[in-house]
Scaffold this active site. Structure first.
Site, PDB file in Angstrom:
ATOM      1  N   GLU A   1      -5.671  -4.382   6.353  1.00 18.14           N
ATOM      2  CA  GLU A   1      -5.036  -4.412   5.034  1.00 18.14           C
ATOM      3  C   GLU A   1      -4.314  -5.731   4.811  1.00 18.14           C
ATOM      4  OE1 GLU A   1      -2.620  -0.687   5.022  1.00 18.14           O
ATOM      5  OE2 GLU A   1      -4.196  -0.033   3.671  1.00 18.14           O
TER       6      GLU A   1
ATOM      7  N   CYS B 161       0.936   5.018  -1.108  1.00 15.76           N
ATOM      8  CA  CYS B 161       1.878   3.927  -1.389  1.00 15.76           C
ATOM      9  C   CYS B 161       1.663   3.305  -2.762  1.00 15.76           C
ATOM     10  CB  CYS B 161       1.771   2.862  -0.307  1.00 15.76           C
ATOM     11  SG  CYS B 161       0.090   2.288  -0.002  1.00 15.76           S
TER      12      CYS B 161
HETATM   13 ZN   LIG Z   1      -0.346   0.578  -1.416  1.00 10.80          ZN
END
Ligand SMILES: [Zn+2]
Length: 803
Positions: free
Chosen positions: A325, A408
């Site tokens: 990520e 998130c």
């Molecule tokens: Zn996120």
């Protein structure tokens, strides 16, 4: 595929500067620039105002509802003793989503009273307060069953900080508490936050535990808590957590993924998880502003150069790879882009802080690019579905989702978007900054007195901006109006992207109708004078359609061009362009023109022209010219799944001719249980290698060590004599490898019979594995695989051939 063992979310904070209310305690020096208080700015435009209203009325509700449905709120009830059961959501960081949505709700309440929302938040805060242990510890993943906490929580408190997100969650709690207190004046959540922070301050420090959090965020939260509560130990703790990173004397280093490979003041390259990184950079800016420690700024300058010169997507997104990520190597910007929504938010928050430090418009240029493009792509026009990654190229595999197990991004959007008005203007002494162009009003408290600014503009669709200035009393002060880099043909600071054609028309500035020379200071046109009520400033930003190309080192964009207009990046989507876009060539000389479409996607300016489409006919590529329609990137993926490309081919060799139909592409694909992304089998995209994530690929993850199959059912019985398979293998990133073995079977009556062949069933990577066999006439073919013991398998493409 198969991303990371440790999925992590995150996000940063909204800066609360030295502005604010009488309740704010007097503090030591802060940023030299203060953002406009949220309550002093009103948007009344047709672009942002409706979007923010949708966030207030739809997104907040939708994300609170999802938090209920997924057990995130029940976790607090169980931990507080009001419900029975086990920790009932998926991740130990799920508490943070609730805090983030409360923060967003607080901004909504700060601007407009809403007794229903206020009451809902109060009830939620009561549950959170009950879930807090007597000494201040708050972490439902442990409190629910301390003797058997969730695996990622660690056996004891604070024992697994690299992965537990114990401190990460608290950072979001502190941000929410500061926002809720400022919005409502209620100390309910603030009391929970300070009790928690006091425990953290007793536990961590030079004489206590010296582990920094695996995922940064508490640093930002502590700074906000310090600004509201005034206790200097919170600021000291934020600085401590920053300074412990990369310090092997205090803990075993977590490495580059968590930016814990060297001390923060020595870092000069953006590495690892991009949300963690940009939260950390934001915290470094905060702590530097509050302590005057210039070493953080020197590091930030180097890190900012690394991101903006080498690692920034044209959309303002950051994070090239899903594997961690995060950031890839310099110039490695594949258009399969991760560009997580949270990372765009974090990038914007960081750049806004850099502006507060330096009063330089180039940071707002990056901020603006991120919010109009990469961030806004993350949320649907209706406000109730979301993207996690925001790619610049799709073959049709992407669509927004109402929620994610790791949520998130949905929980980050409301708190960020509802704080945008406070970023639009800023104040420093007797200087008023106009950062963003949004029709509406602002009241700004300059040292010379209050001034009201009123913007009239159709931005981002039009580049004419009128600012009416109304000081409360006549007097001298400075108006600093940002002149965006794009308007001078500099899409971004530096040379990562450049406009193909240099501006034909200059930016102009008028004062009370008369042209005045533009005096640029750090990217702002500044006018210092005795202002009186009714003075007007007219800024004209030419908004032709602009073509942009990338630095030669960006291989993914070689021979490609992107189109922009104003702050918006444009994209070609299948639905407007005859079903495909990867086969299009946009000639450098082809005229492009904007056109307003009130009926489309809530009203957008499209860009239209002609492009050349390549299609395979009898084995060779034929070119034909046809109409091209581009839409703003933020609005893609609202009309079904299909191809989308920001970067179009400029040269024929970069276009992918539309393939002719084949037996495989006309077959109906199916698979044994657990197979995913069937269209990847026969979408006729030629992968560049087995680890090509741009192509759609089929996979069985997380199945391992079993026998599985995929199957083609043909429209009618067909004679078949050859099969070619290109394996998917994401060694280094995920859990798929070539299978242990495989074979081809065909359907004879109701039975599956292996084909007769002398060929080897090959297991080569990065190539087709072809098997020729005795002709069979059949209605269906099966490819059967034995999955490896410890891995799953996948297929980039499966072709079959008639004799
Ligand atoms: Zn996120």
């Amino acid at each position: 595929m198969m991303r990371r063992a440790v999925l992590v979310c995150a996000v940063a904070a909204v800066v609360s500067g030295a502005h604010g209310t009488a309740r704010t305690p007097a503090l030591a020096p802060d940023y030299p620039t203060a953002p406009a208080p949220l309550t002093s700015v009103t948007f009344s435009d047709a672009f942002w105002a409706p979007r923010l209203e949708t966030v207030r009325t739809v997104t907040l509700d939708a994300t609170f509802r999802q938090s209920e449905l997924t057990g995130r709120i029940k976790n607090f009830e169980i931990a507080g003793g009001d419900a029975a059961g086990e920790f009932c959501s998926r991740y130990a960081f799920d508490d943070s989503d609730v805090y983030k949505i409360i923060e967003g709700a607080s901004y909504a309440l700060e601007v407009r009273p809403d007794s229903t929302l206020d009451g809902y938040v109060d009830a939620l805060i009561a549950k959170i307060a009950k879930a807090q242990e007597p000494d201040g510890y708050l972490y439902t993943a442990r409190t629910i069953a301390p003797s058997r906490p969730m695996a990622m929580a660690g056996k004891e408190r604070w024992s697994n900080l690299e992965h537990s997100h114990e401190l990460y969650n608290l950072g979001h709690l502190y941000e929410a508490a500061a926002a809720h207190y400022r919005a409502t004046g209620k100390k309910t959540l603030l009391a929970v936050a300070t009790k928690s922070a006091d425990l953290v301050a007793r536990t961590f420090g030079p004489a206590g535990l010296r582990y920094p959090p695996g995922h940064q965020e508490i640093e930002i939260g502590l700074v906000r808590l310090y600004r509201v509560a005034g206790d200097p130990k919170y600021l000291a703790l934020a600085k401590f957590f920053l300074d412990e990173r990369g310090n092997p004397a205090g803990h075993k280093l977590y490495g580059e993924y968590a930016q814990d490979h060297k001390p923060v003041v020595e870092q000069d390259e953006a590495v690892g998880h991009s949300v963690r990184a940009a939260y950390m950079y934001s915290a470094m800016a905060d702590v530097s502003a509050l302590t005057g420690d210039a070493r953080y700024v020197a590091a930030l300058d180097r890190l900012w150069d690394d991101v903006v010169l080498r690692k920034l997507y044209l959309t303002g997104g950051i994070g090239a790879t899903g594997a961690w990520e995060g950031f890839g190597p310099a110039y490695d910007l594949p258009n399969s882009a991760y560009a997580e929504t949270c990372a765009s938010i974090a990038n914007a928050l960081w750049n806004f802080r850099m502006f507060l430090l330096k009063q330089d418009a180039r940071y707002i240029d990056v901020y603006e690019r991120a919010i109009y493009n990469a961030m806004l792509s993350g949320i649907s026009l209706k406000g109730d579905t979301f993207f996690y990654p925001n790619p610049l190229l799709s073959l049709g595999q992407h669509e927004r989702s109402p929620w994610f197990a790791c949520a998130c991004c949905p929980s980050n959007l409301p708190r960020f978007m509802l704080s945008i008005p406070s970023h639009a203007y800023a104040v420093s002494g007797d200087r008023a900054f106009v950062n963003l162009f949004v029709q509406g009003q602002a009241r700004l408290a300059l040292s010379a007195g209050e001034v009201r600014l009123e913007q009239q503009t159709r931005y981002p669709w039009d580049g004419d901006i009128r600012i009416r200035v109304s000081p409360s009393k006549p007097g001298p002060f400075t108006l600093a109006v940002r002149v965006p880099g794009w308007s001078m043909d500099h899409p971004v600071p530096g040379n990562l992207y450049r406009s193909l054609v240099r501006g034909r028309e200059p930016v102009t500035l008028r004062l009370n109708g008369l042209l005045v020379p533009i005096r640029l200071e750090r990217g702002f046109a500044v006018i210092t004078r005795e202002w009186s009520v009714g003075d007007t400033v007219d800024l004209h930003l030419p908004m032709p359609v602009r073509r942009v190309v990338a630095h030669d080192a960006v291989k993914a964009d070689e021979g490609r061009v992107a189109v922009e207009r104003g702050p918006l990046v444009y994209t070609a989507e299948f639905v407007d362009n005859g079903g495909r876009v990867t086969n299009l060539i946009l000639d450098d000389e082809a005229p492009l023109s904007p056109g307003w479409r009130p009926d489309l996607l809530n009203g957008v300016m499209t860009v239209t022209g002609n492009a050349t489409a390549l299609r395979m006919r009898n084995g060779s590529a034929a070119a034909e010219t046809g109409p091209l329609t581009l839409i703003p990137y933020y609005a893609w993926a609202h009309r079904g799944k299909g191809e989308m490309a920001v970067w179009l081919a400029r040269r024929a060799d970069r276009a992918r001719p539309a393939p002719e139909p084949t037996l495989a592409s006309s077959a109906r694909a199916s698979s044994s249980e657990g197979g995913k992304s069937l269209q990847g089998l026969n979408e006729q995209y030629e992968p560049t290698d087995s680890n090509d994530h741009t192509a759609m690929y089929f996979h069985w993850w997380p199945k391992k060590d079993s026998t599985e199959w995929v199957q083609y059912d043909f429209p009618a019985a067909a004679t078949v004599s050859e099969s070619s398979v290109y394996w998917f293998d994401d060694t280094g990133q995920g859990g798929c490898r070539v299978p242990r073995n495989w074979r081809i079977l065909y359907k004879r009556g109701e039975r599956w019979v292996p084909v007769e062949t002398r060929d080897t069933y090959g297991l080569a990577k990065d190539a087709y594995n072809t098997v020729r066999f005795s002709h069979v006439n059949t209605t269906a073919l099966r490819l059967e695989v034995g999955l490896p013991e410890a891995f799953s398998s996948g297929i980039q493409e499966w072709k079959v051939k008639q004799p």
